[in-house]
Write a protein that holds these residues in place. Sequence first.
Motif, PDB file in Angstrom:
ATOM      1  N   GLU A 151       0.752  -1.111  -0.101  1.00 58.92           N
ATOM      2  CA  GLU A 151      -0.233  -0.043  -0.047  1.00 58.92           C
ATOM      3  C   GLU A 151       0.809   1.250  -0.083  1.00 58.92           C
ATOM      4  O   GLU A 151       0.734   2.241  -0.656  1.00 58.92           O
ATOM      5  CB  GLU A 151      -0.977   0.178   1.136  1.00 58.92           C
ATOM      6  N   ARG A 155       1.177   4.336  -3.194  1.00 59.23           N
ATOM      7  CA  ARG A 155       0.990   5.770  -2.915  1.00 59.23           C
ATOM      8  C   ARG A 155       2.291   6.392  -3.327  1.00 59.23           C
ATOM      9  O   ARG A 155       2.249   7.602  -3.937  1.00 59.23           O
ATOM     10  CB  ARG A 155       0.892   5.985  -1.357  1.00 59.23           C
ATOM     11  N   GLU A 161      -2.777  -0.853  -6.718  1.00 65.09           N
ATOM     12  CA  GLU A 161      -2.466  -1.553  -5.715  1.00 65.09           C
ATOM     13  C   GLU A 161      -3.417  -2.801  -5.972  1.00 65.09           C
ATOM     14  O   GLU A 161      -4.721  -2.856  -6.428  1.00 65.09           O
ATOM     15  CB  GLU A 161      -3.275  -1.113  -4.355  1.00 65.09           C
ATOM     16  N   ARG A 163      -5.597  -6.039  -6.497  1.00 66.15           N
ATOM     17  CA  ARG A 163      -6.900  -6.597  -5.639  1.00 66.15           C
ATOM     18  C   ARG A 163      -7.247  -7.747  -6.332  1.00 66.15           C
ATOM     19  O   ARG A 163      -8.419  -8.420  -6.226  1.00 66.15           O
ATOM     20  CB  ARG A 163      -8.002  -5.460  -5.961  1.00 66.15           C
TER      21      ARG A 163
END
Length: 340
Positions: A151, A155, A161, A163
């Motif tokens: 995570e 950023r 990210e 999934r």
Amino acid sequence: MIELEGVPELVDPVMVAAFEGWNDAGDAASAAVAHLEREWKGEVFAALDAEDYYDFQVNRPLIWLDDGVRRITWPTTRLSVIRGAAGGAGRRRDLVLVRGIEPSMRWRSFCNELLGFAHELGVEMVVVLGALLGDTPHTRPVPVTSVTSDEGLARSLDLEESRYEGPTGIVGIFQEACSHAGFPAVSLWASVPHYVSQPPNPKASLALLNALEDLLGVGIPLGDLPEDARAWQLGVDQLAAEDSEVAEYVQSLEQARDTAELPEASGEAIAKEFERYLRRRDGSAEQGPGTGPGDAGGGPGPFLKDPTSGRARPRRRRKPGGEPGQPPGAEGGGPAEPGE
């Protein structure tokens, strides 16, 4: 733990890996790493023991003649080093390249062994290249998705990210193993047209290398790859024109892509292309990177012969103790998905 002797200290090293097989549609990812080895004259310094990870009835050894002497090449995964890849503003960094075949078994041990090399070489980041089949037209730029399961890294580097949930390949397992071991890891996925999935696909390889440039800020010499990509597209154009159904299907994909990505030719895209041009220009003005650890002062270190390739291999020693836990392996059986 693996210990390497005779390999010099590396500068800001990044490990770049690709594996043939389930996660390598059109051989685009493995061809991209092979291009880096060829253009920068990377020197193989280690190879994993083929007996540990490969089913030879699935990945057959090759017999070949070397000046009349019969030799065997075993399926395996090899590591090479590129010294001093040119970056922006005169910055240089080293690359550790990993190129091999998705293992048939013992995936956790396979990942642990690669991570042992990464630890000993001081690797700061791992980038894994992959390619998947998708509904994308061959006439448009190849979509490349950059994903991470970290995570904080998502950023800081403005990445997606992951999934994804479902069956995975060695790319997904290795990325998760890196995260659990504390190595920042990113996967770059190129989307290959499913209607022309056979290798090679130089256009997808080129797209992966462009994405790698943007991620690392390192200028990559492209050689003949852009011309190969144009020739590949012209060849597919001709094949599609000979079949009206295929031509119609490609046109429908083009319309869907253009509608979804109307603002693609934005100032940001143009700026990225200009940055790549500057990196390559700066890199070509300097002396190219060396050919690996054997070029460092003092000659090659204490190497052992690698029976799988006939090349030199560094001595390595494992310290007593068990291997750290890693995510379980998985059996692959279908097309890959980004973020695996």
